[in-house]
Design a protein around this motif. Structure first.
Motif, PDB file in Angstrom:
ATOM      1  N   LEU A  56       0.829  -1.204   0.000  1.00 31.50           N
ATOM      2  CA  LEU A  56       0.000   0.000   0.000  1.00 31.50           C
ATOM      3  C   LEU A  56       0.865   1.257   0.000  1.00 31.50           C
ATOM      4  N   LEU A  57       1.940   1.250   0.769  1.00 35.02           N
ATOM      5  CA  LEU A  57       2.845   2.400   0.813  1.00 35.02           C
ATOM      6  C   LEU A  57       3.506   2.613  -0.546  1.00 35.02           C
ATOM      7  N   PHE A  58       3.918   1.530  -1.171  1.00 38.62           N
ATOM      8  CA  PHE A  58       4.557   1.623  -2.487  1.00 38.62           C
ATOM      9  C   PHE A  58       3.570   2.171  -3.524  1.00 38.62           C
ATOM     10  N   LEU A  59       2.341   1.699  -3.498  1.00 42.57           N
ATOM     11  CA  LEU A  59       1.327   2.183  -4.436  1.00 42.57           C
ATOM     12  C   LEU A  59       1.073   3.671  -4.238  1.00 42.57           C
ATOM     13  N   THR A  60       1.006   4.115  -2.987  1.00 40.72           N
ATOM     14  CA  THR A  60       0.746   5.525  -2.699  1.00 40.72           C
ATOM     15  C   THR A  60       1.845   6.416  -3.247  1.00 40.72           C
ATOM     16  N   PHE A  61       3.083   6.083  -2.948  1.00 39.06           N
ATOM     17  CA  PHE A  61       4.195   6.914  -3.399  1.00 39.06           C
ATOM     18  C   PHE A  61       4.370   6.859  -4.917  1.00 39.06           C
ATOM     19  N   THR A  62       4.079   5.713  -5.522  1.00 32.31           N
ATOM     20  CA  THR A  62       4.198   5.614  -6.975  1.00 32.31           C
ATOM     21  C   THR A  62       3.199   6.537  -7.670  1.00 32.31           C
ATOM     22  N   LEU A  63       1.955   6.510  -7.222  1.00 38.94           N
ATOM     23  CA  LEU A  63       0.948   7.366  -7.852  1.00 38.94           C
ATOM     24  C   LEU A  63       1.199   8.839  -7.556  1.00 38.94           C
ATOM     25  N   LEU A  64       1.681   9.163  -6.374  1.00 43.83           N
ATOM     26  CA  LEU A  64       2.039  10.547  -6.076  1.00 43.83           C
ATOM     27  C   LEU A  64       3.158  11.028  -6.995  1.00 43.83           C
ATOM     28  N   PHE A  65       4.134  10.187  -7.227  1.00 47.01           N
ATOM     29  CA  PHE A  65       5.250  10.544  -8.106  1.00 47.01           C
ATOM     30  C   PHE A  65       4.763  10.761  -9.543  1.00 47.01           C
ATOM     31  N   VAL A  66       3.938   9.835 -10.028  1.00 43.96           N
ATOM     32  CA  VAL A  66       3.430   9.939 -11.393  1.00 43.96           C
ATOM     33  C   VAL A  66       2.564  11.195 -11.564  1.00 43.96           C
ATOM     34  N   ALA A  67       1.821  11.548 -10.506  1.00 43.76           N
ATOM     35  CA  ALA A  67       0.938  12.710 -10.591  1.00 43.76           C
ATOM     36  C   ALA A  67       1.689  14.032 -10.526  1.00 43.76           C
ATOM     37  N   GLY A  68       2.961  13.987 -10.100  1.00 40.42           N
ATOM     38  CA  GLY A  68       3.756  15.215 -10.080  1.00 40.42           C
ATOM     39  C   GLY A  68       4.020  15.785  -8.712  1.00 40.42           C
ATOM     40  N   ALA A  69       3.794  15.010  -7.638  1.00 30.87           N
ATOM     41  CA  ALA A  69       4.122  15.495  -6.298  1.00 30.87           C
ATOM     42  C   ALA A  69       5.623  15.731  -6.193  1.00 30.87           C
ATOM     43  N   LYS A  70       6.009  16.641  -5.313  1.00 26.09           N
ATOM     44  CA  LYS A  70       7.425  16.983  -5.181  1.00 26.09           C
ATOM     45  C   LYS A  70       8.231  15.769  -4.716  1.00 26.09           C
ATOM     46  N   VAL A  71       9.343  15.552  -5.389  1.00 24.84           N
ATOM     47  CA  VAL A  71      10.195  14.399  -5.076  1.00 24.84           C
ATOM     48  C   VAL A  71      10.703  14.486  -3.637  1.00 24.84           C
ATOM     49  N   GLY A  72      10.960  15.705  -3.153  1.00 26.60           N
ATOM     50  CA  GLY A  72      11.435  15.868  -1.787  1.00 26.60           C
ATOM     51  C   GLY A  72      10.441  15.348  -0.770  1.00 26.60           C
ATOM     52  N   TYR A  73       9.156  15.612  -1.005  1.00 28.60           N
ATOM     53  CA  TYR A  73       8.117  15.105  -0.102  1.00 28.60           C
ATOM     54  C   TYR A  73       8.085  13.578  -0.133  1.00 28.60           C
ATOM     55  N   ILE A  74       8.181  13.026  -1.341  1.00 23.38           N
ATOM     56  CA  ILE A  74       8.127  11.568  -1.483  1.00 23.38           C
ATOM     57  C   ILE A  74       9.337  10.921  -0.820  1.00 23.38           C
ATOM     58  N   MET A  75      10.512  11.520  -1.023  1.00 17.93           N
ATOM     59  CA  MET A  75      11.719  10.982  -0.385  1.00 17.93           C
ATOM     60  C   MET A  75      11.610  11.047   1.136  1.00 17.93           C
TER      61      MET A  75
END
Length: 403
Positions: free
Chosen positions: A204-223
């Motif tokens: 679930l965590l991997f799916l969340t971060f993957t979709l956030l990344f694809v949608a354009g969320a800031k990489v710093g937040y994802i990291m």
């Protein structure tokens, strides 16, 4: 590329015609016909063929992997075969129905489904779940056992697709584009860990971060979120006795091969016995020794009976499934369909990868099924519904022949 466009969406406004088309599509009533939203074309035949082939292959392998156990436990070698056959027929029905329904109809059902799945997960945690193998992951409905965590994966993907498409111009912000998604997903992750189901929590965590990344969320937040999630995972393992012992057994498999590492040790033995071409269908010997070989470790029996060639072919099928899902995502007529298709494709890929990694002892043991192949009604039916949605997206992506 579509993904690149999605990554820039918060800084560059979408073209007016695209924004207008998305608003019209998402505002369509649930009782509208698909043609009222967008003329649907033929579904992706390659994607459909892969899913049907995996379901059929799963029935064969469940029988091969379970005949010995079914004979010993139930005095009926076809016990698991009969059930998997019925599950597969139901899954094909679900696949056909969901592939014919316009995926935009799911839009208004997002929050009711998310809340319903959350309630089911909570019921498992508070003591209403059926306990098996030390985990309360099932709800008993008469003779039927339902596993809510399988529904949670699809529910989270659907909700993220809904929310990210709705917040397209604010995805890069922390308070609107990142934090709410992390909080909702975090609630589901905690409920999974409390069952306990650590593997599904990681997925679930991997799916969340993957979709956030694809949608354009800031990489710093994802990291930052990834680092926090990793720290939480380390704490969850180190300060949980059974998880830590399982980790130690994984690191020292030969030492624990008769106790905590018995299952992964026998699984690796199965892969080794298969060598290049395998021993042949129904000739595997690890069905005598590998516990629950027809569920989480069915890939080990595939490796023993079909060898390296069989496993390579299986990996190729999942890779093609993911690629066709990404293709549907890139061709989707709107952001909602694009995120929905990409999330489902990612869900299939990560679960297959984690299952095979566990069976090969690359990762410690986790209770994750092999999509469409492992025994189990909840997993098979939810995956069939997800594949049907993916086919629905593919029907509208390029239906006009312009993409």
């Amino acid at each position: 590329m579509r993904i690149e466009a999605g990554a820039m969406r918060s800084s560059v406004a979408p073209p007016p015609n695209l924004r207008t088309r998305i608003q019209v599509q998402l505002a369509a009533p649930l009782d509208a016909t698909p043609n009222a939203i967008k003329a649907a074309g033929p579904m992706d035949p390659v994607l459909a063929a892969i899913v049907v082939a995996l379901i059929g292959f799963g029935v064969v392998m469940v029988y091969s992997a379970s005949a010995v156990e079914a004979t010993v436990r139930y005095k009926n070698p076809q016990f698991f075969l009969t059930r998997q056959g019925l599950y597969s027929l139901a899954a094909l029905g679900v696949l056909f129905v969901t592939s014919r329904i316009d995926y935009h109809r799911l839009y208004k059902l997002t929050y009711p489904v998310l809340a319903g799945v959350g309630i089911l997960l909570t019921m498992c945690v508070v003591g209403l779940g059926h306990n098996a193998g030390g985990a309360a992951r099932w709800l008993a409905v008469g003779p039927i056992h339902v596993q809510p965590v399988e529904m949670a994966k699809l529910a989270i993907v659907a909700w993220l697709a809904y929310s990210l498409a709705k917040k397209a111009d604010r995805v890069k912000t922390f308070t609107v584009g990142f934090l709410p998604h992390l909080i909702i997903s975090g609630v589901f992750i905690v409920l999974c860990i409390k069952q306990p189901d650590f593997g599904s929590a990681v997925e679930l965590l991997f799916l969340t971060f993957t979709l956030l990344f694809v949608a354009g969320a800031k990489v710093g937040y994802i990291m930052g979120g990834t680092i926090l999630g990793s720290m939480f995972a380390v704490i969850a393992v180190r300060f949980s006795e059974y998880r830590y012992l399982r980790y130690l057994a994984w690191e020292n498999m030969e030492q624990y091969k008769q106790t905590l590492a018995y299952q992964p040790w026998q699984s690796v033995m199965a892969f080794g016995s298969g060598q290049v071409w395998g021993l042949g269908l129904g000739r595997g010997l690890q069905t005598l020794y590998l516990p629950e070989a027809h569920t989480d470790f069915v890939s080990a029996i595939i490796g023993e009976e079909f060898g390296f060639i069989g496993i390579a072919g299986l990996c190729g099928a999942y890779l093609l499934l993911v690629l066709r899902g990404i293709r549907a995502s890139l061709r989707a007529p709107d952001d909602y369909g694009s995120y929905l298709a990409f999330g489902i494709a990612t869900m299939f890929g990560i679960q297959a990868l984690l299952n095979l990694s566990v069976a090969l002892a690359i990762l410690p043991t986790k209770g994750l099924t092999l999509p469409f192949v492992s025994f189990g009604g909840s997993s098979l039916l939810v995956n069939a519904a997800a594949a049907g949605i993916l086919l629905s997206v593919s029907r509208q992506g390029g239906a006009d022949g312009s993409r």
